[in-house]
Scaffold this active site. Structure first.
Site, PDB file in Angstrom:
ATOM      1  N   LYS A 243       1.059  -1.390  -0.023  1.00  0.00           N
ATOM      2  CA  LYS A 243      -0.214   0.341  -0.273  1.00  0.00           C
ATOM      3  C   LYS A 243       0.975   1.474  -0.021  1.00  0.00           C
ATOM      4  O   LYS A 243       1.961   1.608   0.869  1.00  0.00           O
ATOM      5  CB  LYS A 243      -1.054  -0.424   0.940  1.00  0.00           C
ATOM      6  N   LYS A 255     -10.614  12.471   8.468  1.00  0.00           N
ATOM      7  CA  LYS A 255     -10.421  12.205   9.719  1.00  0.00           C
ATOM      8  C   LYS A 255      -9.788  13.680  10.184  1.00  0.00           C
ATOM      9  O   LYS A 255     -10.173  14.356   9.739  1.00  0.00           O
ATOM     10  CB  LYS A 255      -9.356  11.437   9.486  1.00  0.00           C
ATOM     11  N   ASP A 325     -12.686   7.353   3.023  1.00  0.00           N
ATOM     12  CA  ASP A 325     -11.474   7.165   4.254  1.00  0.00           C
ATOM     13  C   ASP A 325     -10.645   5.369   4.154  1.00  0.00           C
ATOM     14  O   ASP A 325      -9.955   5.181   4.503  1.00  0.00           O
ATOM     15  CB  ASP A 325     -11.475   7.290   5.539  1.00  0.00           C
ATOM     16  N   GLU A 327      -9.426   3.829   1.569  1.00  0.00           N
ATOM     17  CA  GLU A 327      -9.197   3.820  -0.020  1.00  0.00           C
ATOM     18  C   GLU A 327      -8.286   3.031  -0.494  1.00  0.00           C
ATOM     19  O   GLU A 327      -7.851   2.592  -1.036  1.00  0.00           O
ATOM     20  CB  GLU A 327      -7.803   5.202   0.105  1.00  0.00           C
ATOM     21  N   ARG A 329      -7.877   0.150   0.325  1.00  0.00           N
ATOM     22  CA  ARG A 329      -8.401  -1.663  -0.621  1.00  0.00           C
ATOM     23  C   ARG A 329      -8.440  -1.285  -1.805  1.00  0.00           C
ATOM     24  O   ARG A 329      -8.158  -2.188  -2.428  1.00  0.00           O
ATOM     25  CB  ARG A 329      -9.492  -2.127   0.404  1.00  0.00           C
TER      26      ARG A 329
END
Ligand code: BES
Ligand code: MN
Ligand code: ZN
Length: 474
Positions: A243, A255, A325, A327, A329
């Site tokens: 990632k 967030k 959020d 994101e 994946r």
């Protein structure tokens, strides 16, 4: 930094360290008999026996020179355990600096490797922006009759430092472009091939899920592909996916400030993957590995993707966006499809700072492991045994697969608060084609520490490089 092994002592040291197994107080031959007598007397008087965790510092005059010596207990020889030994040595040495000659009567290769790793850890400081740079370093010299070869561990140490630096650097500098340039630079230095795809090339491939995440930022997304073929005769190719969110604001599902603060660490998975590639290539390991990082920044602007959008992905599935959020994946889904279809790897391991849920479950102590293949997990566990890295296998039950079903698309990107780590794993699993062996490492808790830990200082840890290196090597 600064660890070496010698078998002849050619100068005087003013600091010594000696490691003893419990009730086996024996000295190396390089000490004069008077010194040995003196030290034996000190040890007796202080009732030092060499228990694990026990250490004793003393000073004495040797030919008019004040000499410091530290005795480190390594516990019972029969109960020797690398993990316990490493932490013990780390704790005994972490507050020391300067040139120290260290010895133990029975030097195992384990000593040399562990001492090298521990010294590298102790000396690391991300002090680029500090007024006061670290200026006291531990320079450890191991006296050993047979010179152990420590070149392999030194390369591993350096690749961990590289990964830590990548993660600790501020997101303003560590952009997807910068990460790509560093991959290119290290590929050239270490002997692996690097290819970079820009936004237009990724678009041609249909990586819409990945591109949706990255499109709001002025820092453009890039796909980094690293190829190392150390065994050209062999058809087996390990696949690594990392990632690479160079910053995660959460996007429009913004967030709260406190949770955003450390989000420069959201490319921790890519740092692990780059570090692992560097270590494998520099040590010339005879294996084939391809690594992919879909690097981007999850930012906000009028170009942001939105909750309620439906994005397509490289494998053709439609994804309903519940929460921008979730994101990571989305970027991983396209990276997984890319590495499966274009690179045709034989198995896939992804590493990702994927969920807050894994931090709730395991804290900073262990990486969460999810997989469709028990053998892979076993191999990973075995590979981690000699390192200070913990991996904990967690399930993907059908219930978690149900949680990510969407009413209007193939899948949805978030199932809400509960079981967020396993449902994220179920999401990734839905992009695994033809049951290719796959394992997902959720390193959200282990890649970065906001406080000093037992073996790592505050900041990036370079987690999983050692274990993945060992996994691929064996
Ligand atoms: N990058 C975060 C996960 C994270 C949390 C990494 C803490 C490091 C430390 C990830 O992109 C994220 O925001 N996950 C959400 C998912 C949720 C919206 C389903 C989470 O876990 O809260
Ligand atoms: Mn996020
Ligand atoms: Zn993230």
């Amino acid at each position: 930094m600064s660890f070496e092994v010698i078998n002849k002592i050619s100068k005087n040291y003013s600091k010594y360290a000696t490691i003893f197994f419990e009730n086996e107080i024996e000295f190396c031959d390089y000490m004069s008999s008077e010194t040995r007598e003196l030290i034996t007397a000190i040890i007796k008087k202080q009732e030092f026996t060499g228990k694990i965790g026990e250490s004793l510092s003393a000073s004495y005059l040797d030919n008019g020179i004040l000499v410091d010596i530290i005795f480190i207990g390594a516990g019972k020889k029969e109960k020797f355990n690398k993990k316990e030994y490493r932490i013990n040595i780390f704790n005994s040495l972490k507050n020391l600096n300067g040139e120290i000659l260290i010895s133990s009567k029975e030097i195992l290769l384990a000593d040399a490797n562990i001492l090298s790793e521990v010294t590298s850890h102790i000396n690391y400081d991300f002090d680029k922006y500090k007024d006061k740079k670290k200026n006291k370093f531990l320079n450890l010299t191991l006296f050993s009759e047979d010179l152990s070869d420590i070149s392999e561990i030194k390369i591993l140490n350096e690749s961990i430092i590289l990964a830590k630096n990548l993660v600790n650097e501020q997101a303003e500098l560590m952009t997807p472009k910068k990460l790509s340039e560093i991959a290119l630079e290290y590929g050239e230095k270490s002997g692996f091939q690097v290819e970079i795809l820009d936004e237009a090339q990724a678009l041609k491939l249909g990586m819409h899920a990945f591109l949706a995440v990255g499109r709001a930022s002025i820092n453009k997304p890039f796909v980094i592909i690293m190829r190392y073929f150390g065994d050209k005769e062999n058809k087996y190719v390990h696949g690594l996916v990392g990632k690479g969110l160079t910053y995660d604001t959460g996007g429009l599902s913004l967030k709260p400030s406190d949770s955003m603060l450390d989000m420069k660490d959201d490319m921790g998975g890519s740092a692990t993957v780059i570090g692992t590639m560097v270590a494998l290539a520099q040590n010339k390991i005879k294996k084939n590995v391809v690594a992919v990082v879909a690097a981007c920044e999850n930012s906000i602007s009028s170009k942001s993707y939105r909750p309620g959008d439906i994005v397509s992905s490289m494998n053709g599935k439609y994804i309903e966006i519940i929460n921008t959020d979730a994101e990571g994946r989305l970027t991983l889904a396209d990276a997984i499809t890319y590495i499966t279809r274009i690179e045709k790897v034989s198995e896939i391991i992804d590493t990702a700072t994927l969920t807050g849920g894994i931090v709730v479950a395991l804290g900073h102590t262990a990486t969460g492991v999810f997989s469709n293949n028990k053998e892979m997990v076993k191999k990973l566990e075995t590979s981690s045994e000699n390192w200070e890295e913990n991996f904990w296998h967690l399930p993907i039950y059908d219930d978690y697969r149900k949680m990510i079903k969407s009413e209007i698309a193939s899948v949805k990107n978030s199932a809400g608060r509960w079981a967020s780590a396993p449902s994220a794993a179920a999401f990734l699993e839905s992009f695994i084609e033809n049951d290719i062996p796959w394992m997902h490492l959720d390193i959200a808790g282990t890649a970065f520490l906001s406080e000093d830990g037992t073996y790592h200082k505050k900041g990036a840890t370079g987690v999983a490089i050692q274990t993945l290196y060992t996994y691929i090597k064996n």
